[in-house]
Design a protein around this motif. Structure first.
Motif, PDB file in Angstrom:
ATOM      1  N   MET A  27       0.843  -1.184   0.000  1.00 12.31           N
ATOM      2  CA  MET A  27       0.000   0.000   0.000  1.00 12.31           C
ATOM      3  C   MET A  27       0.887   1.246   0.000  1.00 12.31           C
ATOM      4  N   SER A  28       0.527   2.187  -0.794  1.00 13.96           N
ATOM      5  CA  SER A  28       1.309   3.410  -0.936  1.00 13.96           C
ATOM      6  C   SER A  28       1.194   4.287   0.307  1.00 13.96           C
ATOM      7  N   ARG A  29       2.327   4.866   0.690  1.00 17.51           N
ATOM      8  CA  ARG A  29       2.335   5.808   1.817  1.00 17.51           C
ATOM      9  C   ARG A  29       1.890   7.192   1.377  1.00 17.51           C
ATOM     10  N   ILE A  30       1.870   7.410   0.079  1.00 20.68           N
ATOM     11  CA  ILE A  30       1.426   8.682  -0.500  1.00 20.68           C
ATOM     12  C   ILE A  30       0.184   8.371  -1.343  1.00 20.68           C
ATOM     13  N   THR A  31      -0.799   9.235  -1.303  1.00 21.68           N
ATOM     14  CA  THR A  31      -2.044   9.016  -2.038  1.00 21.68           C
ATOM     15  C   THR A  31      -1.775   8.792  -3.519  1.00 21.68           C
ATOM     16  N   LEU A  32      -2.425   7.771  -4.057  1.00 19.42           N
ATOM     17  CA  LEU A  32      -2.379   7.527  -5.501  1.00 19.42           C
ATOM     18  C   LEU A  32      -3.571   8.254  -6.112  1.00 19.42           C
ATOM     19  N   GLN A  33      -3.299   9.346  -6.791  1.00 24.82           N
ATOM     20  CA  GLN A  33      -4.363  10.121  -7.406  1.00 24.82           C
ATOM     21  C   GLN A  33      -4.939   9.370  -8.604  1.00 24.82           C
ATOM     22  N   THR A  34      -6.190   9.639  -8.902  1.00 24.46           N
ATOM     23  CA  THR A  34      -6.870   9.082 -10.069  1.00 24.46           C
ATOM     24  C   THR A  34      -7.443  10.244 -10.870  1.00 24.46           C
ATOM     25  N   LEU A  35      -8.014   9.941 -12.004  1.00 25.59           N
ATOM     26  CA  LEU A  35      -8.666  11.003 -12.779  1.00 25.59           C
ATOM     27  C   LEU A  35      -9.783  11.667 -11.987  1.00 25.59           C
ATOM     28  N   ASP A  36     -10.397  10.920 -11.083  1.00 28.58           N
ATOM     29  CA  ASP A  36     -11.499  11.465 -10.286  1.00 28.58           C
ATOM     30  C   ASP A  36     -11.035  12.290  -9.090  1.00 28.58           C
ATOM     31  N   THR A  37      -9.804  12.068  -8.619  1.00 27.64           N
ATOM     32  CA  THR A  37      -9.355  12.753  -7.400  1.00 27.64           C
ATOM     33  C   THR A  37      -8.280  13.810  -7.643  1.00 27.64           C
ATOM     34  N   VAL A  38      -7.659  13.786  -8.791  1.00 27.49           N
ATOM     35  CA  VAL A  38      -6.536  14.679  -9.059  1.00 27.49           C
ATOM     36  C   VAL A  38      -6.995  16.134  -9.194  1.00 27.49           C
ATOM     37  N   SER A  39      -6.112  17.047  -8.857  1.00 28.50           N
ATOM     38  CA  SER A  39      -6.427  18.477  -8.983  1.00 28.50           C
ATOM     39  C   SER A  39      -6.591  18.860 -10.449  1.00 28.50           C
ATOM     40  N   ALA A  40      -7.302  19.949 -10.656  1.00 32.60           N
ATOM     41  CA  ALA A  40      -7.505  20.439 -12.022  1.00 32.60           C
ATOM     42  C   ALA A  40      -6.172  20.776 -12.683  1.00 32.60           C
ATOM     43  N   GLU A  41      -5.217  21.245 -11.885  1.00 30.49           N
ATOM     44  CA  GLU A  41      -3.906  21.622 -12.418  1.00 30.49           C
ATOM     45  C   GLU A  41      -3.147  20.418 -12.981  1.00 30.49           C
ATOM     46  N   ALA A  42      -3.236  19.287 -12.305  1.00 32.32           N
ATOM     47  CA  ALA A  42      -2.498  18.098 -12.732  1.00 32.32           C
ATOM     48  C   ALA A  42      -3.287  17.200 -13.683  1.00 32.32           C
ATOM     49  N   LYS A  43      -4.587  17.396 -13.762  1.00 35.71           N
ATOM     50  CA  LYS A  43      -5.444  16.477 -14.525  1.00 35.71           C
ATOM     51  C   LYS A  43      -5.017  16.290 -15.979  1.00 35.71           C
ATOM     52  N   PRO A  44      -4.692  17.356 -16.728  1.00 35.53           N
ATOM     53  CA  PRO A  44      -4.290  17.131 -18.121  1.00 35.53           C
ATOM     54  C   PRO A  44      -3.039  16.247 -18.252  1.00 35.53           C
ATOM     55  N   ARG A  45      -2.137  16.380 -17.312  1.00 40.99           N
ATOM     56  CA  ARG A  45      -0.911  15.572 -17.342  1.00 40.99           C
ATOM     57  C   ARG A  45      -1.215  14.112 -17.001  1.00 40.99           C
ATOM     58  N   ALA A  58       1.264  13.245  -9.019  1.00 37.25           N
ATOM     59  CA  ALA A  58       0.107  14.115  -9.230  1.00 37.25           C
ATOM     60  C   ALA A  58      -0.313  14.841  -7.954  1.00 37.25           C
ATOM     61  N   ASN A  59       0.176  14.370  -6.807  1.00 40.51           N
ATOM     62  CA  ASN A  59      -0.086  15.090  -5.561  1.00 40.51           C
ATOM     63  C   ASN A  59       0.608  16.443  -5.538  1.00 40.51           C
ATOM     64  N   ALA A  60       1.645  16.599  -6.317  1.00 44.39           N
ATOM     65  CA  ALA A  60       2.394  17.851  -6.405  1.00 44.39           C
ATOM     66  C   ALA A  60       2.497  18.203  -7.894  1.00 44.39           C
ATOM     67  N   PRO A  61       1.561  18.993  -8.405  1.00 42.76           N
ATOM     68  CA  PRO A  61       1.547  19.282  -9.841  1.00 42.76           C
ATOM     69  C   PRO A  61       2.891  19.755 -10.397  1.00 42.76           C
ATOM     70  N   ALA A  62       3.653  20.514  -9.611  1.00 43.57           N
ATOM     71  CA  ALA A  62       4.960  20.972 -10.095  1.00 43.57           C
ATOM     72  C   ALA A  62       5.931  19.800 -10.242  1.00 43.57           C
ATOM     73  N   ALA A  63       5.861  18.834  -9.334  1.00 43.09           N
ATOM     74  CA  ALA A  63       6.724  17.654  -9.440  1.00 43.09           C
ATOM     75  C   ALA A  63       6.352  16.831 -10.661  1.00 43.09           C
ATOM     76  N   LEU A  64       5.053  16.661 -10.905  1.00 42.36           N
ATOM     77  CA  LEU A  64       4.600  15.924 -12.085  1.00 42.36           C
ATOM     78  C   LEU A  64       5.028  16.646 -13.359  1.00 42.36           C
ATOM     79  N   ALA A  65       4.858  17.951 -13.397  1.00 39.81           N
ATOM     80  CA  ALA A  65       5.263  18.732 -14.569  1.00 39.81           C
ATOM     81  C   ALA A  65       6.774  18.612 -14.793  1.00 39.81           C
ATOM     82  N   THR A  66       7.529  18.699 -13.721  1.00 36.24           N
ATOM     83  CA  THR A  66       8.982  18.581 -13.832  1.00 36.24           C
ATOM     84  C   THR A  66       9.363  17.221 -14.402  1.00 36.24           C
ATOM     85  N   TYR A  67       8.779  16.151 -13.863  1.00 44.79           N
ATOM     86  CA  TYR A  67       9.074  14.802 -14.348  1.00 44.79           C
ATOM     87  C   TYR A  67       8.776  14.684 -15.849  1.00 44.79           C
ATOM     88  N   GLN A  68       7.616  15.147 -16.254  1.00 51.16           N
ATOM     89  CA  GLN A  68       7.233  15.001 -17.661  1.00 51.16           C
ATOM     90  C   GLN A  68       8.045  15.916 -18.573  1.00 51.16           C
TER      91      GLN A  68
END
Length: 180
Positions: free
Chosen positions: A1-19, A38-48
């Motif tokens: 089980m993940s120690r950090i929330t696993l975001q889904t299309l239904d739970t992710v912020s609007a900022e991270a959703k397109p990514r 996806a919990n940190a949109p800037a981290a997701l953007a940086t990774y991609q």
């Protein structure tokens, strides 16, 4: 089980959703790495974004995978080992023996790729402060100054995803289990 929330299309912020939507479309599933980042949109953007930039370097796709597999192995990231093994083998970027050697931190039969792996190991171990002999061997193998810095770029990308996965301790997606 993940120690950090696993975001889904239904739970992710609007900022991270397109990514997240793009990752789902590109992979056919939502990799847990993306769900974590996806919990940190800037981290997701940086990774991609850094991933896309890394894909434009002068290193071949197979060479970039040697860097990623080496880093994932040194950093203890089973998720990234599985993901980069799948990518390397499915796209025929590396053969099975090369993937196994990179994953196991063993000598790679191809001398040039082995030098790349050795250089990557020392970059990580010495935080970029490789010794003169290692740098000279890297250049003697046919690599150049640009590519030395591109290895650093690859290591920076690997550090973000390896450390995020290690922090989250989320499971490897079923789609990647065969490559774990």
């Amino acid at each position: 089980m993940s120690r950090i929330t696993l975001q889904t299309l239904d739970t992710v912020s609007a900022e991270a959703k397109p990514r997240v939507e793009a990752a789902l479309k590109n992979n056919g599933f939502l990799p847990n790495l993306i769900a974590v980042l996806a919990n940190a949109p800037a981290a997701l953007a940086t990774y991609q974004e850094v991933g896309a930039i890394n894909g434009q370097t002068s290193l071949s796709a197979g060479e970039r995978e040697v860097v990623q597999l080496t880093a994932a192995s040194l950093n203890g990231c089973g998720f990234c080992q599985a993901g980069h093994t799948a990518l390397s083998l499915k796209k025929k970027l590396l053969d099975e023996a090369t993937v196994a050697a990179a994953r196991n931190i063993e000598a790679i039969a191809d001398a040039k790729l082995n030098t790349l792996a050795l250089f990557t190991r020392e970059v990580i171990a010495k935080k970029g402060n490789v010794d003169d002999a290692t740098l000279a061997a890297f250049f003697a193998a046919g690599y150049n100054e640009q590519q030395a810095l591109e290895v650093i770029l690859g290591v920076s990308l690997a550090t973000l995803c390896n450390f995020a996965n290690n922090l989250a301790r989320s499971e490897i997606n079923p789609e990647l289990q065969a490559y774990a």
